[in-house]
Enzyme design. Structure first.
Site, PDB file in Angstrom:
ATOM      1  N   LEU A  59       0.786  -1.161   0.047  1.00  0.00           N
ATOM      2  CA  LEU A  59       0.064   0.109   0.071  1.00  0.00           C
ATOM      3  C   LEU A  59       0.806   1.126  -0.129  1.00  0.00           C
ATOM      4  CD1 LEU A  59      -2.775  -0.932   2.326  1.00  0.00           C
ATOM      5  CD2 LEU A  59      -3.067  -0.250  -0.004  1.00  0.00           C
ATOM      6  N   LYS A  60       2.057   1.059   0.312  1.00  0.00           N
ATOM      7  CA  LYS A  60       3.130   2.297   0.214  1.00  0.00           C
ATOM      8  C   LYS A  60       4.024   2.520  -1.142  1.00  0.00           C
ATOM      9  CE  LYS A  60       3.831   2.292   5.317  1.00  0.00           C
ATOM     10  NZ  LYS A  60       4.729   2.250   6.620  1.00  0.00           N
ATOM     11  N   TYR A 116      -6.559  -0.655  11.309  1.00  0.00           N
ATOM     12  CA  TYR A 116      -5.547   0.300  11.688  1.00  0.00           C
ATOM     13  C   TYR A 116      -5.899   1.136  12.794  1.00  0.00           C
ATOM     14  CZ  TYR A 116      -3.882  -1.240   6.790  1.00  0.00           C
ATOM     15  OH  TYR A 116      -3.550  -2.070   5.797  1.00  0.00           O
ATOM     16  N   ARG A 140      -4.357   7.792   5.231  1.00  0.00           N
ATOM     17  CA  ARG A 140      -3.259   8.306   4.858  1.00  0.00           C
ATOM     18  C   ARG A 140      -2.731   7.172   3.653  1.00  0.00           C
ATOM     19  NH1 ARG A 140      -2.159   8.954  10.527  1.00  0.00           N
ATOM     20  NH2 ARG A 140      -1.014   7.196  10.833  1.00  0.00           N
ATOM     21  N   HIS A 166      -4.083  -2.845  24.109  1.00  0.00           N
ATOM     22  CA  HIS A 166      -4.660  -4.398  23.732  1.00  0.00           C
ATOM     23  C   HIS A 166      -5.591  -4.744  24.737  1.00  0.00           C
ATOM     24  CE1 HIS A 166      -0.844  -5.632  21.249  1.00  0.00           C
ATOM     25  NE2 HIS A 166      -0.316  -4.853  22.143  1.00  0.00           N
ATOM     26  N   ASP A 206     -10.860  -8.860  22.683  1.00  0.00           N
ATOM     27  CA  ASP A 206     -10.716  -8.897  21.270  1.00  0.00           C
ATOM     28  C   ASP A 206     -11.698  -9.747  20.422  1.00  0.00           C
ATOM     29  OD1 ASP A 206      -7.978  -7.519  21.492  1.00  0.00           O
ATOM     30  OD2 ASP A 206      -6.707  -9.373  21.388  1.00  0.00           O
TER      31      ASP A 206
END
Length: 385
Positions: free
Chosen positions: A71-72, A94, A101, A136, A167
């Site tokens: 992706l970069k 993310y 971004r 976390h 989670d």
């Protein structure tokens, strides 16, 4: 080598999902959708997610396909947007602002596909003072009050429930609920939207009944003194003579009567109704359980309504006769794992493939989803045609 991918089964067959690779609750949510028949394409980045687990054994990537996209790099975001244009759902985990971004945030994706359900999995959520802070599971459940109520000792520390409560229960499952609800809306109204699944929100929501009991005076705001948190002597765990444990959940009177009869402590039974005698009752229960092995007590209670069960390990659980009879665990590719859940009478799910290896399905997905930019060789052929 591509991952063999049998035809999808399950109620979500025909649904296309793009998963931006991450770790933890996002991949598990995508696995659940894949178990239910969705065509989940995991967009892995070169170098992997850094989880430190052999990809061939990462069961949360079963039933998926994987493509490699940086992706970069130039063209990376455009390739993901090409996938998005053909998808029903996108899942990303993310920190807030990172997807934007990278050029694959909600605005860019919904511009390409207005019907898209954009699922966002975070710990703190997309807004609030802690939104951009690292975290976390243990921190998320601590802040919601959930961790503070888990544990048998009111004077001791809370018991950490692995990362299941935050989670996966408060995170993954709420993301899946949100995605499916938004998918129904998109199909009915042609309108996509963003699903903000925050572990703190889901974990707090899980404790709704407890908050009701607290408001009604039926729950004390401290651990180890309540009916369901280990404070009750007939709802908890007890050691056996061989170092094993038995779990007791004899809450209702008729189940309790059967429990004390089979345990052999009828003389202590009336202490059930006297909170001042609960310590006495607990001591009597503990002493009896310490007199035999776990297997011996299992045989005593098996097939009864005393609500007593042996505490099994992860490796022992698949061999239990009830779980074996139901097929609660399955073996695929030499890996024993939980079977897809829940079950459907008309559209059953299945473990169709093992964990998707990073990038192994790039060519197949490029063909099946008609995204030649995924596969440089195919793109070159198309441009020269």
């Amino acid at each position: 080598m591509t991952t063999p991918h049998p035809p999808a089964r399950g109620p979500l067959a025909g649904v296309r999902v793009v998963e931006l690779a991450g770790i933890g609750p996002g991949p598990f949510a995508a696995m659940l959708l894949a178990d239910l028949g969705a065509d989940v394409v995991r967009v892995d980045r070169p170098g992997g997610p850094g989880l430190g687990i052999d990809p061939a054994r990462d069961l949360t990537n079963r039933n998926k396909r994987s493509v490699l996209v940086d992706l970069k790099a130039d063209g990376g975001p455009d390739t993901v947007l090409d996938l998005v244009a053909r998808a029903d759902v996108l899942i990303e985990g993310y920190r807030p602002g990172v997807a934007e971004r990278l050029g694959v945030g909600p605005d860019a994706c919904l511009a390409r596909n207005p019907r898209l359900v954009y699922g966002r999995m975070t710990g703190w959520g997309q807004s609030g003072p802690l939104a951009h802070t690292a975290g976390h599971d243990i921190g998320y459940i601590a802040l919601t009050g959930t961790l503070g109520m888990i544990g048998p000792d009111p004077e001791g520390p809370p018991t950490v429930p692995a990362n299941l409560v935050g989670d996966y229960a408060g995170g993954s499952l709420y993301l899946v609920i949100g995605v499916l609800a938004a998918l129904q809306h998109a199909r009915a109204h042609g309108e996509g939207q963003v699903v903000d699944a925050a572990i703190v929100d889901g974990t707090a929501h899980l404790a709704t009944m407890i908050h009701g009991m607290l408001a009604a005076g039926g729950w004390q705001d401290r651990r180890g003194v309540n009916l369901l948190d280990g404070g009750c002597p007939f709802y908890g765990t007890y050691a056996t003579s061989d170092g094993g444990y038995m779990a007791v959940g004899a809450l209702e009177q008729r189940f309790y009567d059967e429990f004390v009869r089979l345990l052999g402590i009828e003389e202590a039974a009336p202490a059930r109704h006297d909170l001042a005698r609960w310590d006495e009752l607990r001591a009597a229960v503990a002493e009896r359980f310490r007199s035999r092995t776990r297997d011996e007590w299992t045989a005593v209670f098996e097939g009864t309504d005393a609500c007593v069960a042996p505490v099994l390990s992860l490796r022992e659980a698949p061999g239990h006769p009830h779980l074996a009879a139901r097929g609660t665990f399955v073996e695929h590719g030499g890996l024993v794992q939980p079977a897809p859940a829940p079950r459907f009478s008309a559209t059953p799910g299945a473990v169709r493939t093992g964990p998707a290896l990073p990038g192994a399905d790039t060519a197949d997905v490029a063909r099946d989803w008609a995204v030649p930019s995924l596969h440089p060789a195919d793109a070159a052929k198309e441009s020269s045609a």
